[in-house]
Design an enzyme around this catalytic site. Structure first.
Site, PDB file in Angstrom:
ATOM      1  N   ILE A  68       0.829  -1.201   0.000  1.00 31.49           N
ATOM      2  CA  ILE A  68       0.000   0.000   0.000  1.00 31.49           C
ATOM      3  C   ILE A  68       0.866   1.254   0.000  1.00 31.49           C
ATOM      4  O   ILE A  68       0.634   2.200  -0.758  1.00 31.49           O
ATOM      5  CB  ILE A  68      -0.940   0.009   1.225  1.00 31.49           C
ATOM      6  CG1 ILE A  68      -2.038  -1.045   1.055  1.00 31.49           C
ATOM      7  CG2 ILE A  68      -1.577   1.384   1.416  1.00 31.49           C
ATOM      8  CD1 ILE A  68      -3.013  -0.747  -0.039  1.00 31.49           C
ATOM      9  N   ALA A 103       1.311   4.229   6.690  1.00 28.59           N
ATOM     10  CA  ALA A 103       0.999   2.885   6.193  1.00 28.59           C
ATOM     11  C   ALA A 103       1.831   1.813   6.878  1.00 28.59           C
ATOM     12  O   ALA A 103       1.633   0.626   6.631  1.00 28.59           O
ATOM     13  CB  ALA A 103       1.226   2.824   4.678  1.00 28.59           C
ATOM     14  N   SER A 133      -5.982   2.023   7.824  1.00 29.52           N
ATOM     15  CA  SER A 133      -6.524   0.999   8.717  1.00 29.52           C
ATOM     16  C   SER A 133      -7.023  -0.202   7.908  1.00 29.52           C
ATOM     17  O   SER A 133      -6.701  -0.335   6.718  1.00 29.52           O
ATOM     18  CB  SER A 133      -7.635   1.594   9.580  1.00 29.52           C
ATOM     19  OG  SER A 133      -7.980   0.700  10.624  1.00 29.52           O
ATOM     20  N   LYS A 140     -10.236  -5.569   9.345  1.00 36.90           N
ATOM     21  CA  LYS A 140     -10.000  -6.497  10.455  1.00 36.90           C
ATOM     22  C   LYS A 140     -10.049  -5.791  11.809  1.00 36.90           C
ATOM     23  O   LYS A 140     -10.045  -6.444  12.855  1.00 36.90           O
ATOM     24  CB  LYS A 140      -8.664  -7.216  10.261  1.00 36.90           C
ATOM     25  CG  LYS A 140      -8.676  -8.174   9.074  1.00 36.90           C
ATOM     26  CD  LYS A 140      -7.331  -8.827   8.846  1.00 36.90           C
ATOM     27  CE  LYS A 140      -7.391  -9.842   7.708  1.00 36.90           C
ATOM     28  NZ  LYS A 140      -7.784  -9.269   6.424  1.00 36.90           N
ATOM     29  N   LYS A 147      -5.023  -2.547  15.333  1.00 35.16           N
ATOM     30  CA  LYS A 147      -5.360  -1.484  14.389  1.00 35.16           C
ATOM     31  C   LYS A 147      -6.555  -0.659  14.889  1.00 35.16           C
ATOM     32  O   LYS A 147      -6.597   0.558  14.695  1.00 35.16           O
ATOM     33  CB  LYS A 147      -5.663  -2.079  13.016  1.00 35.16           C
ATOM     34  CG  LYS A 147      -4.461  -2.703  12.330  1.00 35.16           C
ATOM     35  CD  LYS A 147      -3.380  -1.693  12.009  1.00 35.16           C
ATOM     36  CE  LYS A 147      -3.740  -0.793  10.848  1.00 35.16           C
ATOM     37  NZ  LYS A 147      -2.629   0.136  10.511  1.00 35.16           N
ATOM     38  N   THR A 163      -8.937 -22.151   3.793  1.00 37.03           N
ATOM     39  CA  THR A 163      -9.024 -22.444   5.226  1.00 37.03           C
ATOM     40  C   THR A 163     -10.410 -22.940   5.655  1.00 37.03           C
ATOM     41  O   THR A 163     -10.527 -23.789   6.524  1.00 37.03           O
ATOM     42  CB  THR A 163      -8.671 -21.187   6.054  1.00 37.03           C
ATOM     43  OG1 THR A 163      -9.530 -20.114   5.663  1.00 37.03           O
ATOM     44  CG2 THR A 163      -7.223 -20.793   5.825  1.00 37.03           C
ATOM     45  N   ARG A 167      -7.124 -20.419  10.569  1.00 38.52           N
ATOM     46  CA  ARG A 167      -5.880 -20.173  11.284  1.00 38.52           C
ATOM     47  C   ARG A 167      -6.173 -19.373  12.555  1.00 38.52           C
ATOM     48  O   ARG A 167      -7.259 -18.799  12.700  1.00 38.52           O
ATOM     49  CB  ARG A 167      -4.908 -19.404  10.386  1.00 38.52           C
ATOM     50  CG  ARG A 167      -4.508 -20.165   9.142  1.00 38.52           C
ATOM     51  CD  ARG A 167      -3.712 -19.310   8.189  1.00 38.52           C
ATOM     52  NE  ARG A 167      -4.487 -18.194   7.672  1.00 38.52           N
ATOM     53  CZ  ARG A 167      -4.029 -17.301   6.808  1.00 38.52           C
ATOM     54  NH1 ARG A 167      -2.782 -17.405   6.368  1.00 38.52           N
ATOM     55  NH2 ARG A 167      -4.787 -16.315   6.385  1.00 38.52           N
TER      56      ARG A 167
END
Length: 640
Positions: free
Chosen positions: A291, A365, A408, A411, A423, A474, A548
């Site tokens: 980013i 960032a 940000s 998540k 975050k 996953t 995970r």
């Protein structure tokens, strides 16, 4: 003999062409004179032969200068034929002038007849040789790949001409326009999309997309239509890039996820792009990341006076510095580039840099974003993401920086992992600082996964498909939002210009994508089938490995429902609960002590107690903490 001629050196072929054209010019002149006088027995005087000699010498010189002998017969196209016609017309003019100045008795109509005859004698054999070569290179003889080109417009036509005939055999074109169905383009028939199934049965192995400037939404529709056919679908560089040399025809690539999403770009607001950047000193922390580096590229386009690159990783900083330096040199941009190594956890260094260069705008960032790795390195994750943001923000306030934009993540919303909670805590820090002072304007921009970033599933899936599988997912129900890095960076810059202080902006990420559906589509577009219980003879298996540590099934962008629109259709402002600065500072002090003593259990509890909406039932898996706990248990057992 023909094979030996085709494999002869280019210099030999040019000599043969020159000799043939000499004979062709002579025959054209003789034929033109015969047709004009209606007699095959024509006595040529010395003057006529002199005019002919001049015509031959000058015409061959013109042919050479016009590049007639640089053209490769097998790639001969309409522009080449046009060049031949122009050269012959000039040769006819030379014949007329030569006849006039030598006082020969050449009828005035002969040069015109000569032009027609010479075009036939010089152009027709070249076309004949081209067709013979193409016939010899048919797939049945050389085993070339049979392909279809989707798009019978200008882009498709140029692609057909550019593709190497010794590698591909074009079986035809596909186009959505009914008016084109049954027509012929570049000697190939144009079919309707419904014909792909029957054409595939004839040995077609690949479809190349040549959709030109078609919107991404239409491109996605085409790909979805082809997906169920289990045929390999690839795309090629834009024709403009091929012509300019930015890309070559060898750069045929697989379908990218952005092609599957079909998300059309929105025209940016130029005032918002310029507001915090143009003629200002801009600093990007984490400038070498996925980013951060794209932010630097787009910031450079808005012409800041100085762009400060701040990065911890030496090689990443070197790469982005080299790229931007080249861009500045190529376009002679009036931008000073400064590359600095350092950590966002060094507050004094940050303040010194900001004061020294007079930084006015910061895009923060720098962060650890990989969920499982932060779960295994809780202390460093919190130190970098929470305290790194805090120290950078405090340095900005003291250095009187005008604007501070935090990158940000989705998540951060009702997180189930330490990375997301850290975050969200960083957001709370900036919201608290916005209440404490009014020197620096703090803005937070929240968005989901970006395509092509480090850790993206797309290159992993592609490599797994290439290796024959299995493709690992996953959980069968896991979904994610996706956005391209350039679009995310462009929206971040615009959102940062709209902030008033303490704002949380949320980017419109479109519809969430089910990861297992993404894996299935990528397998199908590679021309392969998914192997499962319903299809045991398939090619690639999709294997579910389990979530995970800290991973969520669904990501969200908003903590509450209180959201308002902005001046940009893809940027929303979120109104969410936050703390006062004294409350925030108390949490930070307690987090600092817990991190200092490496008490990961306390760190996690503090993040849960703070209004981060962090919920986790996962056992701690910080590597150092687990090792220490194991060592302590051993000591206790020995003492006992």
């Amino acid at each position: 003999m023909l094979k030996a001629l085709l494999e002869a050196p280019r210099s030999t072929k040019r000599v043969i062409s020159l000799c043939y054209d000499t004979v062709a010019i002579t025959l054209a002149y003789y034929a033109a004179t015969c047709m004009r006088l209606g007699n095959f027995s024509i006595p040529f005087t010395e003057r006529e032969l002199t005019a002919l000699s001049i015509t031959i010498v000058v015409s061959l010189f013109i042919f050479i200068r016009m590049g007639m002998y640089r053209a490769i017969l097998r790639y001969m196209t309409l522009p080449t034929l046009l060049t031949i016609a122009i050269c012959v017309c000039l040769s006819g003019l030379v014949l007329a002038l030569a006849g006039f100045f030598t006082h020969s008795r050449i009828p005035r109509s002969v040069p015109f007849i000569y032009i027609t005859t010479a075009i036939l004698l010089i152009g027709a054999p070249r076309l004949l040789m081209r067709n013979i070569i193409l016939l010899l290179n048919q797939p049945g003889l050389l085993g070339k790949e049979m392909i279809l080109i989707y798009g019978a417009g200008y882009t498709g036509h140029q692609l057909a001409l550019a593709l190497p005939p010794n590698q591909y055999h074009i079986a035809g074109f596909i186009d959505d326009n009914p008016a084109l169905h049954g027509t012929v383009l570049a000697n190939k028939k144009v079919y309707s999309p419904e014909m792909v199934v029957s054409l595939k049965a004839q040995g077609i192995t690949k479809v190349l997309l040549a959709l030109g400037d078609a919107p991404k939404s239409r491109r996605a529709q085409v790909i979805k239509r082809l997906e169920s056919l289990l045929i390999s679908v690839q795309t090629v560089p834009a024709i403009d890039d091929l012509i300019s040399g930015k890309a070559s025809i060898d750069h045929i690539r697989d379908i990218e996820i952005e092609d599957l999403l079909g998300r059309d770009p929105v025209q940016p607001n130029l005032d918002l792009l310029h507001a915090g950047i143009t003629r200002k000193v801009v600093m990007v922390t984490g400038a070498g990341g996925s980013i951060g580096s794209e932010l630097c590229r787009q910031i450079l386009q808005q012409l800041p006076s100085t762009l400060v690159l701040f990065e911890l990783n030496e090689y990443s900083l070197y790469q982005i510095e080299q790229e931007l330096s080249l861009e500045i040199a190529l376009h002679d941009l009036p931008v000073q580039l400064v590359s600095l190594l350092g950590s966002v956890q060094k507050e004094h260094r940050l303040e010194t840099i900001m004061r020294t260069y007079g930084v006015q705008t910061i895009y923060h960032a720098a962060a650890y974003k990989h969920v499982p790795l932060v779960e295994q390195n809780i202390v460093e994750g919190v130190r970098n993401n929470v305290f790194g943001t805090w120290y950078c923000a405090e340095a900005a306030i003291r250095a009187k920086v005008e604007s501070f934009v935090l990158i940000s993540t989705d998540k951060a919303v009702r997180s189930t992992n330490v990375m997301g909670a850290s975050k969200r805590m960083a957001e709370l820090v900036l919201q608290g600082l916005s209440q404490r002072q009014n020197t620096t304007r703090f803005t937070m921009v929240r968005f989901g996964n970006v395509l092509g970033s480090s850790g993206s599933v797309v290159p992993l899936f592609r490599q797994q498909i290439k290796n024959g599988g299995p493709v690992t997912v996953t959980h069968p129900e896991i979904t994610r939002y996706f956005m391209t890095i350039p679009e995310a960076a462009e929206l971040v810059i615009q959102a940062g210009s709209m902030g008033q202080g303490g704002d949380v902006f949320v980017l419109d990420m479109g519809e969430p994508v089910k990861i297992i559906d993404l894996a299935t589509r990528m397998i199908h577009l590679s021309g392969l089938e998914v192997r499962d219980d319903a299809n045991p003879e398939g090619d690639i298996e999709i294997e579910c490995t389990g979530l995970r540590p800290g991973e969520k099934l669904y990501e969200e962008l908003l903590i509450g429902d209180n959201v308002t629109g902005t001046d940009h259709v893809r940027i929303m402002r979120a109104e969410e609960h936050h703390l006062t600065w004294p409350e925030t500072r108390q949490i930070l002090d307690e987090l600092d002590k817990a991190c200092h003593h490496w008490r990961c259990d306390e760190v996690k509890d503090l993040l849960i107690q703070a209004p981060t909406e962090f919920h986790s039932t996962e056992p701690l898996c910080d590597s150092v903490w687990l090792r220490k706990q194991h060592a302590m248990k051993k000591v206790v057992s020995i003492v006992q």
